[in-house]
Motif scaffolding. Sequence first.
Motif, PDB file in Angstrom:
ATOM      1  N   LYS A  22     -11.205  23.278  13.622  1.00  0.00           N
ATOM      2  CA  LYS A  22     -11.157  21.816  13.491  1.00  0.00           C
ATOM      3  C   LYS A  22     -12.322  21.343  12.619  1.00  0.00           C
ATOM      4  O   LYS A  22     -13.473  21.653  12.896  1.00  0.00           O
ATOM      5  CB  LYS A  22     -11.223  21.149  14.869  1.00  0.00           C
ATOM      6  CG  LYS A  22      -9.906  21.174  15.635  1.00  0.00           C
ATOM      7  CD  LYS A  22     -10.016  20.334  16.898  1.00  0.00           C
ATOM      8  CE  LYS A  22      -8.641  20.087  17.527  1.00  0.00           C
ATOM      9  NZ  LYS A  22      -7.947  21.317  17.888  1.00  0.00           N
ATOM     10  N   VAL A  23     -11.977  20.564  11.586  1.00  0.00           N
ATOM     11  CA  VAL A  23     -12.960  20.084  10.618  1.00  0.00           C
ATOM     12  C   VAL A  23     -12.889  18.575  10.536  1.00  0.00           C
ATOM     13  O   VAL A  23     -11.800  18.004  10.413  1.00  0.00           O
ATOM     14  CB  VAL A  23     -12.697  20.682   9.219  1.00  0.00           C
ATOM     15  CG1 VAL A  23     -13.743  20.193   8.218  1.00  0.00           C
ATOM     16  CG2 VAL A  23     -12.668  22.202   9.267  1.00  0.00           C
ATOM     17  N   ILE A  24     -14.040  17.922  10.592  1.00  0.00           N
ATOM     18  CA  ILE A  24     -14.131  16.490  10.305  1.00  0.00           C
ATOM     19  C   ILE A  24     -14.735  16.340   8.919  1.00  0.00           C
ATOM     20  O   ILE A  24     -15.817  16.860   8.637  1.00  0.00           O
ATOM     21  CB  ILE A  24     -14.991  15.760  11.336  1.00  0.00           C
ATOM     22  CG1 ILE A  24     -14.295  15.768  12.704  1.00  0.00           C
ATOM     23  CG2 ILE A  24     -15.269  14.324  10.891  1.00  0.00           C
ATOM     24  CD1 ILE A  24     -15.120  15.154  13.810  1.00  0.00           C
ATOM     25  N   GLU A  25     -14.017  15.646   8.055  1.00  0.00           N
ATOM     26  CA  GLU A  25     -14.476  15.392   6.687  1.00  0.00           C
ATOM     27  C   GLU A  25     -14.783  13.907   6.552  1.00  0.00           C
ATOM     28  O   GLU A  25     -13.908  13.063   6.762  1.00  0.00           O
ATOM     29  CB  GLU A  25     -13.384  15.784   5.686  1.00  0.00           C
ATOM     30  CG  GLU A  25     -13.678  15.363   4.256  1.00  0.00           C
ATOM     31  CD  GLU A  25     -12.427  15.302   3.373  1.00  0.00           C
ATOM     32  OE1 GLU A  25     -12.564  14.946   2.184  1.00  0.00           O
ATOM     33  OE2 GLU A  25     -11.316  15.583   3.864  1.00  0.00           O
ATOM     34  N   GLY A  30     -15.464  13.948  -5.125  1.00  0.00           N
ATOM     35  CA  GLY A  30     -16.022  15.143  -5.731  1.00  0.00           C
ATOM     36  C   GLY A  30     -15.884  16.408  -4.923  1.00  0.00           C
ATOM     37  O   GLY A  30     -14.810  16.732  -4.407  1.00  0.00           O
ATOM     38  N   PRO A  31     -16.990  17.143  -4.772  1.00  0.00           N
ATOM     39  CA  PRO A  31     -16.887  18.502  -4.237  1.00  0.00           C
ATOM     40  C   PRO A  31     -16.578  18.596  -2.753  1.00  0.00           C
ATOM     41  O   PRO A  31     -15.959  19.573  -2.326  1.00  0.00           O
ATOM     42  CB  PRO A  31     -18.259  19.107  -4.554  1.00  0.00           C
ATOM     43  CG  PRO A  31     -19.167  17.942  -4.738  1.00  0.00           C
ATOM     44  CD  PRO A  31     -18.326  16.844  -5.302  1.00  0.00           C
ATOM     45  N   VAL A  32     -17.000  17.632  -1.928  1.00  0.00           N
ATOM     46  CA  VAL A  32     -16.690  17.718  -0.501  1.00  0.00           C
ATOM     47  C   VAL A  32     -15.182  17.648  -0.259  1.00  0.00           C
ATOM     48  O   VAL A  32     -14.637  18.458   0.501  1.00  0.00           O
ATOM     49  CB  VAL A  32     -17.456  16.644   0.309  1.00  0.00           C
ATOM     50  CG1 VAL A  32     -16.915  16.544   1.731  1.00  0.00           C
ATOM     51  CG2 VAL A  32     -18.940  16.996   0.358  1.00  0.00           C
ATOM     52  N   PRO A  33     -14.450  16.724  -0.891  1.00  0.00           N
ATOM     53  CA  PRO A  33     -12.992  16.750  -0.725  1.00  0.00           C
ATOM     54  C   PRO A  33     -12.347  18.046  -1.207  1.00  0.00           C
ATOM     55  O   PRO A  33     -11.371  18.520  -0.602  1.00  0.00           O
ATOM     56  CB  PRO A  33     -12.519  15.549  -1.547  1.00  0.00           C
ATOM     57  CG  PRO A  33     -13.683  14.622  -1.560  1.00  0.00           C
ATOM     58  CD  PRO A  33     -14.892  15.505  -1.595  1.00  0.00           C
ATOM     59  N   LEU A  98     -18.356  19.672  10.599  1.00  0.00           N
ATOM     60  CA  LEU A  98     -18.381  18.319  10.052  1.00  0.00           C
ATOM     61  C   LEU A  98     -18.985  18.433   8.663  1.00  0.00           C
ATOM     62  O   LEU A  98     -20.045  19.052   8.495  1.00  0.00           O
ATOM     63  CB  LEU A  98     -19.200  17.372  10.920  1.00  0.00           C
ATOM     64  CG  LEU A  98     -19.202  15.894  10.489  1.00  0.00           C
ATOM     65  CD1 LEU A  98     -19.351  14.975  11.706  1.00  0.00           C
ATOM     66  CD2 LEU A  98     -20.310  15.582   9.480  1.00  0.00           C
ATOM     67  N   VAL A  99     -18.321  17.859   7.653  1.00  0.00           N
ATOM     68  CA  VAL A  99     -18.826  17.937   6.281  1.00  0.00           C
ATOM     69  C   VAL A  99     -18.968  16.530   5.717  1.00  0.00           C
ATOM     70  O   VAL A  99     -18.114  15.670   5.924  1.00  0.00           O
ATOM     71  CB  VAL A  99     -17.908  18.793   5.381  1.00  0.00           C
ATOM     72  CG1 VAL A  99     -17.968  20.247   5.801  1.00  0.00           C
ATOM     73  CG2 VAL A  99     -16.471  18.305   5.383  1.00  0.00           C
ATOM     74  N   GLU A 100     -20.079  16.310   5.024  1.00  0.00           N
ATOM     75  CA  GLU A 100     -20.324  14.994   4.428  1.00  0.00           C
ATOM     76  C   GLU A 100     -21.083  15.170   3.126  1.00  0.00           C
ATOM     77  O   GLU A 100     -21.833  16.131   2.947  1.00  0.00           O
ATOM     78  CB  GLU A 100     -21.092  14.094   5.402  1.00  0.00           C
ATOM     79  CG  GLU A 100     -22.442  14.632   5.867  1.00  0.00           C
ATOM     80  CD  GLU A 100     -23.622  14.043   5.092  1.00  0.00           C
ATOM     81  OE1 GLU A 100     -23.375  13.287   4.133  1.00  0.00           O
ATOM     82  OE2 GLU A 100     -24.765  14.355   5.443  1.00  0.00           O
ATOM     83  N   GLY A 101     -20.885  14.214   2.208  1.00  0.00           N
ATOM     84  CA  GLY A 101     -21.504  14.292   0.898  1.00  0.00           C
ATOM     85  C   GLY A 101     -22.239  13.032   0.506  1.00  0.00           C
ATOM     86  O   GLY A 101     -22.322  12.700  -0.684  1.00  0.00           O
TER      87      GLY A 101
END
Length: 395
Positions: A22-25, A30-33, A98-101
């Motif tokens: 499970k990933v929260i974006e 740019g690169p995170v998407p 969790l990923v954020e840019g």
Amino acid sequence: MTGSPTGVGASAEKTGPLAGLKVIEMAGLGPVPLAALMLSEMGAEVLRIERTDAGQPLLSLPEEYDLDRHGRSILKLDLKRPAGVELLLRLAVKADLLVEGFRPGVMERLGLGPDISLERNPALIYGRLTGFGQDGPLSGRAGHDITYLAYAGLLHAIGRRDASPVPPLNLVADQGGGAMMLIAGLLAALFHRSRTGKGQVIDASMIEGASMLAAPIHAYMAAGLWNDRRGENLLDSGAPFYDTYETADARHIAVGCLEPRFFAEFARLLPLDERFVGGQYDKSLWPALRAAIAGRVKEKTRDEWAALFAATDACVAPVLSLVEARYHPHNRARQSFAKSGGLQRPAPAPRFSQSSHTLAAMPATANRDPAGILIRFGLSDEEIAALAKAGILGR
């Protein structure tokens, strides 16, 4: 075909080596998407959080072409209100990544920084991607791929001698040094968590990621095999046997015969004077060699040269356009491009011998429905209704 995309969209059951992850974006550009798209196509369940007060994007694509949203569930939240922040923290408890840019400090100001997120979920892997990193004099500055390449010294190295540096699309810093390095960090942290049970924060920056891509160039410089002037080295158009040449039909071929045996094959078929074969690495011959190659290449069309060199190891290739590349026989045989609705795009990569990809498609209705999404994260019908009534959830 093993490892090929299944051709199903985000609403179908996910398959692949990351199925069940499970990933929260946090929505951005740019690169995170791109990283989130790749994780989704490797089987992860990605929930993209879009703010209800988000402005218009720099480039607004029709939905069927918008890869920043394909393959995900989409949840719009009001993160200016404490209830929206609290809801996202609850979702993070159920997430693996969790990923954020955003620029440094943005998530902290929202109340969603790594300290509080990992306090709620100590196993969470919190991936952060910025241009300059989380600290340092430039950390708060805006930038784009060309900016980070300039500070990394790489833009200076890309281009021809006595000409301006050439921006290499946004492939080097954004996508290579950004998205790919972020994914490498996320997967390494997943392995660490499998042994320790602990999550951690990943500080990925595009300037450092792009610099890492150039590590071999720094090694060549240290060994005296590369100088700090563009267009004078082996791989930067300095060598006449590693460059592009215009053909009779004003198109181009790419010549990359670095090794003497490959260059000998190239020289035989072009043909070139025998003196060049023995003197391939004699730089005093390079101006004459370049002129000889350019003159010969202008005598045939691109496709005539491609046919002549097709069955050889001379390392000569036709310079294809983006559209032409989709239809090249090798790419067709490998199914290297795929169709998603009206979009023709590169197929998911890399391939796995024991897993299949999920080719991302537009989010299905079920993956836009806040109630359906939040139920999967353990919220009750009553809680969801209250959040909707309070205006925390967008549509």
